[in-house]
Design an enzyme around this catalytic site. Structure first.
Site, PDB file in Angstrom:
ATOM      1  N   GLU A  98      38.703  47.834  35.126  1.00  0.00           N
ATOM      2  CA  GLU A  98      37.468  47.788  34.323  1.00  0.00           C
ATOM      3  C   GLU A  98      36.656  49.065  34.344  1.00  0.00           C
ATOM      4  O   GLU A  98      35.434  49.029  34.471  1.00  0.00           O
ATOM      5  CB  GLU A  98      36.611  46.587  34.768  1.00  0.00           C
ATOM      6  N   ASN A 119      43.874  48.004  34.539  1.00  0.00           N
ATOM      7  CA  ASN A 119      43.579  46.627  34.130  1.00  0.00           C
ATOM      8  C   ASN A 119      42.175  46.532  33.530  1.00  0.00           C
ATOM      9  O   ASN A 119      41.227  47.095  34.093  1.00  0.00           O
ATOM     10  CB  ASN A 119      43.665  45.742  35.387  1.00  0.00           C
ATOM     11  N   HIS A 127      40.785  37.142  28.783  1.00  0.00           N
ATOM     12  CA  HIS A 127      39.820  36.034  28.906  1.00  0.00           C
ATOM     13  C   HIS A 127      39.337  35.732  27.491  1.00  0.00           C
ATOM     14  O   HIS A 127      38.452  36.395  26.974  1.00  0.00           O
ATOM     15  CB  HIS A 127      38.641  36.454  29.790  1.00  0.00           C
ATOM     16  N   GLU A 154      45.008  37.990  33.428  1.00  0.00           N
ATOM     17  CA  GLU A 154      43.973  37.037  33.873  1.00  0.00           C
ATOM     18  C   GLU A 154      43.716  35.983  32.799  1.00  0.00           C
ATOM     19  O   GLU A 154      42.570  35.610  32.529  1.00  0.00           O
ATOM     20  CB  GLU A 154      42.661  37.778  34.199  1.00  0.00           C
ATOM     21  N   ASP A 159      42.851  33.070  30.488  1.00  0.00           N
ATOM     22  CA  ASP A 159      42.200  31.760  30.387  1.00  0.00           C
ATOM     23  C   ASP A 159      41.564  31.690  28.999  1.00  0.00           C
ATOM     24  O   ASP A 159      41.213  32.712  28.418  1.00  0.00           O
ATOM     25  CB  ASP A 159      41.197  31.474  31.524  1.00  0.00           C
TER      26      ASP A 159
HETATM   27  O1  G3I Z   1      32.845  34.284  49.392  1.00  0.00           O
HETATM   28  C1  G3I Z   1      31.484  34.068  49.073  1.00  0.00           C
HETATM   29  C2  G3I Z   1      30.911  32.999  49.922  1.00  0.00           C
HETATM   30  O2  G3I Z   1      30.924  33.414  51.271  1.00  0.00           O
HETATM   31  C3  G3I Z   1      29.490  32.720  49.446  1.00  0.00           C
HETATM   32  O3  G3I Z   1      28.936  31.668  50.192  1.00  0.00           O
HETATM   33  C4  G3I Z   1      29.479  32.340  47.982  1.00  0.00           C
HETATM   34  C5  G3I Z   1      28.077  32.100  47.435  1.00  0.00           C
HETATM   35  O4  G3I Z   1      27.928  32.635  46.154  1.00  0.00           O
HETATM   36  O5  G3I Z   1      30.039  33.400  47.273  1.00  0.00           O
HETATM   37  C6  G3I Z   1      31.374  33.667  47.622  1.00  0.00           C
HETATM   38  O6  G3I Z   1      31.803  34.778  46.876  1.00  0.00           O
HETATM   39  C7  G3I Z   1      32.090  34.517  45.527  1.00  0.00           C
HETATM   40  C8  G3I Z   1      33.537  34.898  45.285  1.00  0.00           C
HETATM   41  O7  G3I Z   1      33.840  34.777  43.918  1.00  0.00           O
HETATM   42  C9  G3I Z   1      34.524  34.038  46.075  1.00  0.00           C
HETATM   43  O8  G3I Z   1      34.422  32.704  45.661  1.00  0.00           O
HETATM   44  C10 G3I Z   1      31.179  35.342  44.664  1.00  0.00           C
HETATM   45  O9  G3I Z   1      29.853  34.886  44.774  1.00  0.00           O
HETATM   46  C11 G3I Z   1      31.604  35.285  43.225  1.00  0.00           C
HETATM   47  O10 G3I Z   1      30.861  36.230  42.480  1.00  0.00           O
HETATM   48  C12 G3I Z   1      33.061  35.651  43.117  1.00  0.00           C
HETATM   49  O11 G3I Z   1      33.428  35.535  41.748  1.00  0.00           O
HETATM   50  C13 G3I Z   1      34.637  36.177  41.406  1.00  0.00           C
HETATM   51  C14 G3I Z   1      34.380  37.272  40.395  1.00  0.00           C
HETATM   52  O12 G3I Z   1      35.606  37.858  40.003  1.00  0.00           O
HETATM   53  C15 G3I Z   1      33.483  38.347  40.957  1.00  0.00           C
HETATM   54  O13 G3I Z   1      33.325  39.407  40.084  1.00  0.00           O
HETATM   55  C16 G3I Z   1      35.577  35.144  40.804  1.00  0.00           C
HETATM   56  O14 G3I Z   1      35.936  34.213  41.823  1.00  0.00           O
HETATM   57  C17 G3I Z   1      36.808  35.812  40.240  1.00  0.00           C
HETATM   58  O15 G3I Z   1      37.539  34.883  39.490  1.00  0.00           O
HETATM   59  C18 G3I Z   1      36.415  36.946  39.308  1.00  0.00           C
HETATM   60  O16 G3I Z   1      37.579  37.580  38.848  1.00  0.00           O
HETATM   61  C19 G3I Z   1      37.390  38.663  37.960  1.00  0.00           C
HETATM   62  C20 G3I Z   1      38.500  39.658  38.214  1.00  0.00           C
HETATM   63  O17 G3I Z   1      38.505  40.031  39.563  1.00  0.00           O
HETATM   64  C21 G3I Z   1      38.351  40.883  37.323  1.00  0.00           C
HETATM   65  N1  G3I Z   1      38.238  40.513  35.932  1.00  0.00           N
HETATM   66  C22 G3I Z   1      37.245  39.496  35.617  1.00  0.00           C
HETATM   67  C23 G3I Z   1      37.430  38.262  36.481  1.00  0.00           C
HETATM   68  C24 G3I Z   1      36.429  37.184  36.116  1.00  0.00           C
HETATM   69  O18 G3I Z   1      35.132  37.580  36.397  1.00  0.00           O
END
Ligand code: G3I
Length: 303
Positions: free
Chosen positions: A128, A171, A208, A236, A238
């Site tokens: 990105e 990516n 996406h 990715e 969906d």
């Molecule tokens: O691990 C912490 C946890 O300790 C905490 O209590 C909780 C409270 O918010 O957050 C947890 O972290 C979260 C993490 O996912 C793991 O679940 C983050 O807040 C959350 O922001 C994070 O979101 C991820 C996101 O990337 C972050 O940018 C999504 O799961 C993940 O699917 C998403 O994936 C991205 C790709 O990497 C890049 N392209 C876009 C895609 C979708 O956004």
């Protein structure tokens, strides 16, 4: 074949899913994972904030869990991701000296890639980096602002030395529509890398999508990137509400392009998705196959 991975394998492709370490204790989840997919991508566990939260202190527990589990199930692994402006610790964002940041970036790439050397089929080396909207230029980030636009080239060269067997990917999202300025910006970068011998092997199109599915030009975009001499991967996938036709169109575009080597969906059940409110995946929250599952299997050439 009767599963996504086995059917994709018949044309030499993989069909993968993003996996979260925190869900590996859920038997419904791991049942589908082991049955349907022949590639996995750690959804968050290989990102910088998970692997090097403090400078020089690397933690691989959750990523190891996913990689070891995948290996035990005979699945291949995509690495995601080494250099990204998001999920980046504050200590990296605060670096203002170019030599320091270059050293930190190279050390991060080398250390994470070494850990999994020989076990990752493709790495998202840079994620990105391009701006949204009409500029076709890189977005602002500590990497661009301190190192200049050459940070991408530096990252790919370092990655090639660290694990020469891994395919090195760029990516991004919203690069599926051929006429978008962002797509054109990435295309120019890949063309320039190939012309100058900068190592790059693949472009990951995140895909996406909204309920309409891929843009009409999606297959053209895949072929045009492939014509530069790189593989393309749908990394990715969906789709809001998961319309069967939208999934079928996406898969068919990949099947029609020889260098489209694999597809990854971004989660398993709707309840596992980062967009769970839109029910965008192939399995419902109980783990049952949705209509989009059958459409996907059929588009892969199965029944
Ligand atoms: O691990 C912490 C946890 O300790 C905490 O209590 C909780 C409270 O918010 O957050 C947890 O972290 C979260 C993490 O996912 C793991 O679940 C983050 O807040 C959350 O922001 C994070 O979101 C991820 C996101 O990337 C972050 O940018 C999504 O799961 C993940 O699917 C998403 O994936 C991205 C790709 O990497 C890049 N392209 C876009 C895609 C979708 O956004």
């Amino acid at each position: 074949a009767s599963t996504l991975g086995a059917q994709a394998a018949q044309s030499g492709r993989y069909f993968g899913a993003a996996v979260a370490a925190g869900r590996l204790g859920d038997g419904t989840y791991t049942g589908i994972l082991g049955r349907e997919f022949n590639s996995v991508t750690p959804e968050n566990e290989m990102k910088w904030d998970a692997t090097e939260r403090s400078r020089g202190q690397f933690t691989f527990g959750a990523a190891d869990q996913i990689v070891n589990g995948a290996t035990a199930r005979g699945q291949r692994v995509r690495g995601h991701t080494l250099v990204w402006h998001s999920q980046l610790p504050d200590w990296v964002k605060g670096i203002r000296d170019a030599n320091t940041l270059r050293g930190v970036m190279n050390n991060h790439i080398t250390t994470v890639m070494n850990r999994y050397k020989g076990r990752i089929h493709s790495w998202d080396v840079v994620n990105e980096a391009f701006a949204d909207g009409g500029s076709g230029q890189l977005r602002g980030s500590v990497f661009r602002d301190v190192l200049g636009t050459g940070f991408l080239e530096q990252a790919f060269r370092t990655a090639r030395s660290a694990d020469p067997a891994a395919k090195l990917c760029y990516n991004d999202y919203n690069i599926e529509n051929w006429n978008d300025a962002k797509t054109q910006g990435v295309y120019r970068m890949v063309r320039d890398f190939k012309a100058r011998g900068v190592p790059i092997d693949c472009v990951g199109l995140q895909s996406h999508f909204g309920a309409g599915g891929p843009p009409g030009s999606f297959q053209t975009t895949l072929s045009n990137f492939a014509a530069l001499g790189v593989d393309v991967q749908i990394t990715e996938l969906d789709i809001a509400q998961a319309p069967p036709n939208a999934y079928a169109n996406t898969v068919r575009a990949c099947m029609n392009v020889a260098r489209c080597t694999g597809i990854t969906v971004w989660g398993i059940r709707d309840s596992d998705s980062w967009r769970s409110g839109e029910n965008p995946l192939l399995f419902d929250r109980n783990g049952n196959k949705k209509p989009a599952y059958q459409a996907t299997l059929t588009a892969l050439g199965g029944r």
